[in-house]
Design an enzyme around this catalytic site. Structure first.
Site, PDB file in Angstrom:
ATOM      1  N   LYS A 175       0.852  -1.093   0.090  1.00 32.40           N
ATOM      2  CA  LYS A 175       0.035   0.134  -0.175  1.00 32.40           C
ATOM      3  C   LYS A 175       1.315   1.146   0.367  1.00 32.40           C
ATOM      4  CE  LYS A 175      -4.000  -2.886   0.555  1.00 32.40           C
ATOM      5  NZ  LYS A 175      -4.867  -2.377  -0.493  1.00 32.40           N
ATOM      6  N   LYS A 193       2.750  -9.128  -2.070  1.00 30.24           N
ATOM      7  CA  LYS A 193       1.845  -8.844  -2.765  1.00 30.24           C
ATOM      8  C   LYS A 193       1.397  -7.644  -3.219  1.00 30.24           C
ATOM      9  CE  LYS A 193      -2.805  -9.630  -3.681  1.00 30.24           C
ATOM     10  NZ  LYS A 193      -3.656  -8.663  -3.280  1.00 30.24           N
ATOM     11  N   ASP A 237      -0.960  -4.860  -4.979  1.00 29.85           N
ATOM     12  CA  ASP A 237      -2.061  -4.355  -4.654  1.00 29.85           C
ATOM     13  C   ASP A 237      -3.213  -5.307  -6.101  1.00 29.85           C
ATOM     14  OD1 ASP A 237      -4.100  -3.510  -2.124  1.00 29.85           O
ATOM     15  OD2 ASP A 237      -5.085  -2.624  -5.032  1.00 29.85           O
ATOM     16  N   GLU A 238      -4.675  -6.051  -5.778  1.00 32.97           N
ATOM     17  CA  GLU A 238      -5.029  -6.058  -7.010  1.00 32.97           C
ATOM     18  C   GLU A 238      -5.598  -4.877  -7.923  1.00 32.97           C
ATOM     19  OE1 GLU A 238      -6.235  -5.347  -4.268  1.00 32.97           O
ATOM     20  OE2 GLU A 238      -8.248  -4.786  -4.780  1.00 32.97           O
ATOM     21  N   HIS A 252      -6.592 -14.051  -6.581  1.00 33.63           N
ATOM     22  CA  HIS A 252      -7.610 -12.827  -6.131  1.00 33.63           C
ATOM     23  C   HIS A 252      -8.982 -12.626  -6.758  1.00 33.63           C
ATOM     24  CE1 HIS A 252      -8.230  -8.617  -4.777  1.00 33.63           C
ATOM     25  NE2 HIS A 252      -6.976  -8.976  -3.688  1.00 33.63           N
TER      26      HIS A 252
END
Ligand code: CAP
Length: 437
Positions: A175, A201, A203-204, A290
Site C-alpha cells: 500500500k 503481493k 495490490d489487485e 484474488h
C-alpha cells in the site's frame, strides 16, 4: 416425457449436479422442470426435433425439490412481467421457495469452465418468473474431476518454496495500491521482508502499467527480496499481478519468472476463471488468486453463485492460494461463511490438491488470536495491507508486529502481555487498538 428422475435412475458418473435456491410464483415442480429444460435441450416451447430420445440423453433432470417454508410478500428480484399472471383464482400471488437439485449431463459442455458456467449459471439468472435464483453448489463425478489438473503447488508447494511449515504464513499487500514508483515499491517490499514477511503481493489494482511495468517492477522487487534474504536468512514470496488481456498473461508470466519471481497473481473474476486455468497449467510458480469482483456474483442471497462454490471452482481451475474473505475483517461475509469457504479449499475433490486459504481484508497483528481460534488450524495465509503499511513505525515494524503477534498467539500468550517486551507489537496495539480474541 417428464424430466423428474430419482438419483438411482440416472448414471451419476455422467452428470454434474447443481443445487439452487429458487423463489418463484410458478408451481415449484413446473419451475424446476422449466429450469432443467431451459438449461439443456429445451426452451419455452417444445420443438419438433426435441424427441424423447434426445431428452433422455441430453436434457438436465430434476433430482430433488426441498420446499422451504417462507412467507414472501413481494418478489425478491425485479422482473418485467406482472406477477398477477401467476395469481390463484382468489387473486393471491404465492411465492414458492425451494432448494432444487438438478443433474446436468456433462456431455453437453465437457470439462471446460466457460461452457460449464453457461449450462449451470447462464440464462437461468434472467428468467422473469424466477424471482430469486442462486447457484449454491456443484457436485462433480470422478470422471469429470479427472479432466482437471487443479493447483500445481497448493498448501504444500507454497510452504516448500518458503520452508515454513509450523505456523500460518504472514503476508502483506503493498500500500498505497497504485501510484508508487518501482523503486519505492521495491523499497517497501524490502522493508516488509526485513520485518519477517513470508509473502508480499501487488495490490489487485496494479498490474502492468506504464509507470510500473511488470518487467521493471519484478526486477527491482526480486533484487530487493534477495538483499533482504541475505540479511535475514528467510525467504519471501512475491506475487506479481499478471491480470491483463488474456493473450498477454503467459508473456507476462515469462517476464516476471525470468526476473526470478517465485509467485504470480491473477484477479480471477475479472481476467476469467478459464484464463486462470490456462495460467495454472503453464505457470512455473504458485498462483495467488484474488477474487475482487467475484462478490458481485456471491454477495446477494437472491441471485448469483455462492462464495463457497466459487472457491471450489477457483481451486478446480488451479488456484494455489485463494482469497476467501476475512475472519473478523472488513468484508461482507460472516465468519461462518468464511469458514465454509476455507473448508472448500480442503474438501474432497478427487485427486485435486488442497489450496491455501487467504484471510485478507482489514487484518493486523491484533486479529491473529481470532483468526486462529475460528479457523482452528495454521494452514492459511494471513494477509494485511493497512495493518502493516500504516504501522507508525513503518513497514518493517508493521511486519514485525504481525510476526510477534503470531508468536504470542501460537504460544497461547495474550498479545497485550507479549507486547510488554515487544515494541513493534505494543505500538501496533496502540495504533490499531482493538485486539480480537
Ligand atoms: C486488503 C485488500 C484486499 C482485500 C479483498 C484491499 O487490504 O488489499 O484486496 O483483502 O480481497 O485492498 O481491500 P487491507 P478479496 O489489508 O488494507 O484491508 O477481494 O480478494 O476478498
Amino acid at each position: 416425457m417428464s424430466l423428474f428422475r430419482k438419483p438411482s435412475e440416472i448414471n451419476i458418473e455422467d452428470y454434474v449436479i447443481a443445487t439452487y435456491y429458487l423463489e418463484t410464483p410458478m408451481k415449484i415442480e413446473e419451475a424446476a422442470e422449466a429450469l432443467a429444460a431451459e438449461q439443456s435441450s429445451g426452451t419455452w416451447q417444445r420443438v419438433g426435433y426435441e424427441t424423447d430420445e434426445l431428452r433422455e440423453k441430453y436434457a438436465a433432470k430434476v433430482l430433488d425439490i426441498k420446499v422451504l417454508d417462507k412467507n414472501i410478500e413481494s418478489p425478491s428480484l425485479p422482473s418485467a412481467i406482472k406477477m398477477e399472471e401467476f395469481a390463484s383464482p382468489s387473486g393471491d400471488v404465492e411465492y414458492n421457495v425451494a432448494i432444487l437439485k438438478i443433474a446436468f449431463p456433462y456431455i453437453n459442455f465437457g470439462p471446460k469452465m466457460p461452457n460449464l458456467f453457461t449450462a449451470v449459471a447462464g440464462n437461468v439468472f434472467e428468467m422473469a418468473a424466477f424471482t430469486a435464483i442462486k447457484l449454491l453448489d456443484l457436485e462433480f463425478p470422478k470422471t469429470y474431476l479427472k479432466e482437471f489438473k487443479g493447483p500445481r503447488f497448493g498448501i504444500k508447494g507454497t510452504r516448500d518454496v518458503l520452508g515454513v511449515y509450523e505456523r500460518p504464513l504472514v503476508g502483506a499487500i503493498i500500500k498505497p495500491c497504485v501510484g508508487l514508483s518501482t523503486d519505492d515499491l521495491a523499497q517497501l517490499a524490502y522493508e516488509g521482508a526485513k520485518g519477517g514477511l513470508d509473502f508480499i503481493k501487488d495490490d489487485e489494482l496494479i498490474a502492468d502499467t506504464k509507470y510500473s511495468t511488470l518487467k521493471e517492477r519484478s526486477k527491482k522487487v526480486m533484487a530487493a527480496l534477495m538483499r533482504a534474504e541475505e540479511e535475514t536468512g528467510e525467504k519471501t514470496m512475491y506475487a506479481f499481478n499478471l491480470t491483463d488481456r488474456v493473450d498477454r498473461i503467459k508473456e507476462l508470466h515469462d517476464i516476471v519468472v525470468g526476473n526470478g519471481a517465485n509467485c504470480v497473481m491473477i484477479n480471477v473474476a475479472t481476467a476469467g476463471i478459464s484464463a486462470m486455468r490456462v495460467l495454472a497449467e503453464y505457470s512455473e510458480v504458485p498462483i495467488h488468486c484474488h477474487r475482487d469482483f467475484a462478490p458481485a456474483w456471491s454477495r446477494s442471497q437472491y441471485v448469483g453463485i455462492s462464495a463457497q462454490l466459487l472457491t471450489k471452482l477457483f481451486r478446480l481451475a488451479g488456484a494455489d492460494q485463494i482469497h476467501i474473505g476475512a475472519i473478523a475483517g472488513k468484508l461482507y461475509e460472516s465468519d461462518e461463511e468464511v469458514l465454509k469457504s476455507i473448508e472448500e479449499c480442503a474438501n474432497d475433490l478427487g485427486d485435486i490438491t488442497l489450496s491455501l486459504p487467504v484471510s485478507s481484508g482489514g487484518q493486523w497483528a491484533g486479529k491473529t488470536p481470532v483468526n486462529l481460534r475460528k479457523i482452528g488450524h495454521s494452514d492459511f495465509l494471513h494477509l494485511s495491507g493497512g495493518g502493516i503499511y500504516a504501522h507508525p513505525g513503518g513497514a518493517e515494524a508493521g511486519a514485525r508486529s504481525v510476526r510477534q503477534a503470531w508468536d504470542a498467539t501460537l504460544k497461547g500468550i495474550k498479545l497485550e502481555e507479549y507486547a510488554k517486551e515487544k515494541e513493534e507489537l505494543a505500538t501496533g496495539i496502540r495504533h490499531y487498538v482493538k485486539v480480537l480474541y
